[in-house]
Motif scaffolding. Sequence first.
Motif, PDB file in Angstrom:
ATOM      1  N   GLN A 194      34.478  49.373  36.711  1.00  0.00           N
ATOM      2  CA  GLN A 194      33.200  50.057  36.922  1.00  0.00           C
ATOM      3  C   GLN A 194      32.114  49.469  36.031  1.00  0.00           C
ATOM      4  O   GLN A 194      30.976  49.296  36.451  1.00  0.00           O
ATOM      5  CB  GLN A 194      33.341  51.550  36.683  1.00  0.00           C
ATOM      6  N   GLY A 195      32.465  49.148  34.798  1.00  0.00           N
ATOM      7  CA  GLY A 195      31.498  48.536  33.885  1.00  0.00           C
ATOM      8  C   GLY A 195      31.070  47.161  34.362  1.00  0.00           C
ATOM      9  O   GLY A 195      29.887  46.809  34.313  1.00  0.00           O
ATOM     10  N   MET A 196      32.041  46.372  34.843  1.00  0.00           N
ATOM     11  CA  MET A 196      31.699  45.045  35.360  1.00  0.00           C
ATOM     12  C   MET A 196      30.814  45.161  36.608  1.00  0.00           C
ATOM     13  O   MET A 196      29.903  44.370  36.801  1.00  0.00           O
ATOM     14  CB  MET A 196      32.969  44.245  35.673  1.00  0.00           C
ATOM     15  N   GLU A 197      31.075  46.182  37.423  1.00  0.00           N
ATOM     16  CA  GLU A 197      30.249  46.389  38.612  1.00  0.00           C
ATOM     17  C   GLU A 197      28.816  46.749  38.228  1.00  0.00           C
ATOM     18  O   GLU A 197      27.860  46.246  38.814  1.00  0.00           O
ATOM     19  CB  GLU A 197      30.855  47.486  39.483  1.00  0.00           C
ATOM     20  N   ARG A 198      28.651  47.589  37.216  1.00  0.00           N
ATOM     21  CA  ARG A 198      27.300  47.944  36.732  1.00  0.00           C
ATOM     22  C   ARG A 198      26.570  46.699  36.206  1.00  0.00           C
ATOM     23  O   ARG A 198      25.377  46.521  36.440  1.00  0.00           O
ATOM     24  CB  ARG A 198      27.379  49.016  35.656  1.00  0.00           C
ATOM     25  N   ILE A 199      27.294  45.845  35.487  1.00  0.00           N
ATOM     26  CA  ILE A 199      26.682  44.616  34.963  1.00  0.00           C
ATOM     27  C   ILE A 199      26.252  43.719  36.119  1.00  0.00           C
ATOM     28  O   ILE A 199      25.151  43.165  36.113  1.00  0.00           O
ATOM     29  CB  ILE A 199      27.653  43.888  34.015  1.00  0.00           C
ATOM     30  N   ALA A 200      27.091  43.567  37.129  1.00  0.00           N
ATOM     31  CA  ALA A 200      26.745  42.750  38.294  1.00  0.00           C
ATOM     32  C   ALA A 200      25.482  43.295  38.966  1.00  0.00           C
ATOM     33  O   ALA A 200      24.567  42.536  39.305  1.00  0.00           O
ATOM     34  CB  ALA A 200      27.900  42.699  39.286  1.00  0.00           C
ATOM     35  N   GLN A 201      25.404  44.601  39.147  1.00  0.00           N
ATOM     36  CA  GLN A 201      24.235  45.202  39.780  1.00  0.00           C
ATOM     37  C   GLN A 201      22.988  45.024  38.928  1.00  0.00           C
ATOM     38  O   GLN A 201      21.893  44.818  39.461  1.00  0.00           O
ATOM     39  CB  GLN A 201      24.490  46.680  40.062  1.00  0.00           C
ATOM     40  N   LYS A 202      23.141  45.076  37.620  1.00  0.00           N
ATOM     41  CA  LYS A 202      22.008  44.878  36.711  1.00  0.00           C
ATOM     42  C   LYS A 202      21.370  43.509  36.934  1.00  0.00           C
ATOM     43  O   LYS A 202      20.165  43.344  36.818  1.00  0.00           O
ATOM     44  CB  LYS A 202      22.481  45.005  35.258  1.00  0.00           C
ATOM     45  N   TYR A 203      22.197  42.523  37.261  1.00  0.00           N
ATOM     46  CA  TYR A 203      21.700  41.174  37.504  1.00  0.00           C
ATOM     47  C   TYR A 203      21.599  40.876  38.994  1.00  0.00           C
ATOM     48  O   TYR A 203      21.761  39.748  39.427  1.00  0.00           O
ATOM     49  CB  TYR A 203      22.582  40.161  36.758  1.00  0.00           C
ATOM     50  N   TYR A 204      21.291  41.919  39.773  1.00  0.00           N
ATOM     51  CA  TYR A 204      21.015  41.807  41.210  1.00  0.00           C
ATOM     52  C   TYR A 204      22.170  41.175  41.974  1.00  0.00           C
ATOM     53  O   TYR A 204      21.963  40.375  42.880  1.00  0.00           O
ATOM     54  CB  TYR A 204      19.708  41.042  41.443  1.00  0.00           C
ATOM     55  N   GLY A 205      23.385  41.530  41.594  1.00  0.00           N
ATOM     56  CA  GLY A 205      24.558  40.956  42.230  1.00  0.00           C
ATOM     57  C   GLY A 205      25.506  42.015  42.743  1.00  0.00           C
ATOM     58  O   GLY A 205      25.139  43.180  42.915  1.00  0.00           O
ATOM     59  N   SER A 206      26.740  41.592  42.943  1.00  0.00           N
ATOM     60  CA  SER A 206      27.755  42.503  43.463  1.00  0.00           C
ATOM     61  C   SER A 206      29.124  42.106  42.941  1.00  0.00           C
ATOM     62  O   SER A 206      29.329  40.983  42.485  1.00  0.00           O
ATOM     63  CB  SER A 206      27.759  42.477  44.989  1.00  0.00           C
ATOM     64  N   LEU A 207      30.052  43.037  43.005  1.00  0.00           N
ATOM     65  CA  LEU A 207      31.427  42.811  42.609  1.00  0.00           C
ATOM     66  C   LEU A 207      32.312  43.312  43.743  1.00  0.00           C
ATOM     67  O   LEU A 207      32.103  44.407  44.261  1.00  0.00           O
ATOM     68  CB  LEU A 207      31.731  43.581  41.325  1.00  0.00           C
ATOM     69  N   ASN A 208      33.271  42.494  44.136  1.00  0.00           N
ATOM     70  CA  ASN A 208      34.245  42.873  45.155  1.00  0.00           C
ATOM     71  C   ASN A 208      35.627  42.472  44.680  1.00  0.00           C
ATOM     72  O   ASN A 208      35.770  41.531  43.910  1.00  0.00           O
ATOM     73  CB  ASN A 208      33.946  42.171  46.486  1.00  0.00           C
ATOM     74  N   TRP A 209      36.628  43.169  45.147  1.00  0.00           N
ATOM     75  CA  TRP A 209      38.001  42.834  44.807  1.00  0.00           C
ATOM     76  C   TRP A 209      38.896  43.131  45.998  1.00  0.00           C
ATOM     77  O   TRP A 209      38.540  43.916  46.879  1.00  0.00           O
ATOM     78  CB  TRP A 209      38.479  43.612  43.579  1.00  0.00           C
ATOM     79  N   ASN A 210      40.041  42.475  46.010  1.00  0.00           N
ATOM     80  CA  ASN A 210      41.075  42.812  46.981  1.00  0.00           C
ATOM     81  C   ASN A 210      42.417  42.364  46.424  1.00  0.00           C
ATOM     82  O   ASN A 210      42.480  41.569  45.495  1.00  0.00           O
ATOM     83  CB  ASN A 210      40.799  42.224  48.372  1.00  0.00           C
ATOM     84  N   CYS A 211      43.465  42.910  46.974  1.00  0.00           N
ATOM     85  CA  CYS A 211      44.815  42.531  46.590  1.00  0.00           C
ATOM     86  C   CYS A 211      45.611  42.387  47.874  1.00  0.00           C
ATOM     87  O   CYS A 211      45.866  43.379  48.562  1.00  0.00           O
ATOM     88  CB  CYS A 211      45.431  43.575  45.670  1.00  0.00           C
ATOM     89  N   ILE A 212      45.939  41.146  48.217  1.00  0.00           N
ATOM     90  CA  ILE A 212      46.665  40.844  49.446  1.00  0.00           C
ATOM     91  C   ILE A 212      47.870  39.987  49.091  1.00  0.00           C
ATOM     92  O   ILE A 212      47.741  38.999  48.358  1.00  0.00           O
ATOM     93  CB  ILE A 212      45.756  40.105  50.450  1.00  0.00           C
ATOM     94  N   ASN A 213      49.025  40.370  49.619  1.00  0.00           N
ATOM     95  CA  ASN A 213      50.270  39.623  49.375  1.00  0.00           C
ATOM     96  C   ASN A 213      50.518  39.393  47.886  1.00  0.00           C
ATOM     97  O   ASN A 213      50.825  38.280  47.456  1.00  0.00           O
ATOM     98  CB  ASN A 213      50.270  38.295  50.123  1.00  0.00           C
ATOM     99  N   ASN A 214      50.339  40.443  47.080  1.00  0.00           N
ATOM    100  CA  ASN A 214      50.572  40.388  45.632  1.00  0.00           C
ATOM    101  C   ASN A 214      49.690  39.383  44.908  1.00  0.00           C
ATOM    102  O   ASN A 214      50.069  38.855  43.862  1.00  0.00           O
ATOM    103  CB  ASN A 214      52.043  40.125  45.325  1.00  0.00           C
ATOM    104  N   THR A 215      48.504  39.115  45.458  1.00  0.00           N
ATOM    105  CA  THR A 215      47.514  38.274  44.786  1.00  0.00           C
ATOM    106  C   THR A 215      46.234  39.090  44.639  1.00  0.00           C
ATOM    107  O   THR A 215      45.663  39.544  45.627  1.00  0.00           O
ATOM    108  CB  THR A 215      47.228  36.988  45.575  1.00  0.00           C
TER     109      THR A 215
END
Length: 105
Positions: A62-83
Amino acid sequence: ALDNAIAGCKGELSPYILVKITQQAQMVSLLVKNPTHQPIITKQNRLISQKANPEQHGYGMQGMERIAQKYYGSLNWNCINNTFELSILLQDLSPAKVSAKSSNV
């Protein structure tokens, strides 16, 4: 992000961490990828920390997402096939653009 990737690799037979940083025009992209067999727990589409005392462990997603938004960006994640894959996109603002934006506030 790297602390999370290191923790995610715990117990892996072939651990690795891929870090890729690219820039295209004014956009900077950060990709961190690692194997994990640890279960991913979410609540309302947010990752839930499985660490004891999570408030004592870095920024958290959540903190990293707030930092990304502060710099007009975004954060996404996924976990597929144990990666697990974390992708962060930020705008690369030159000092002139930052000072112009701050003076207009």
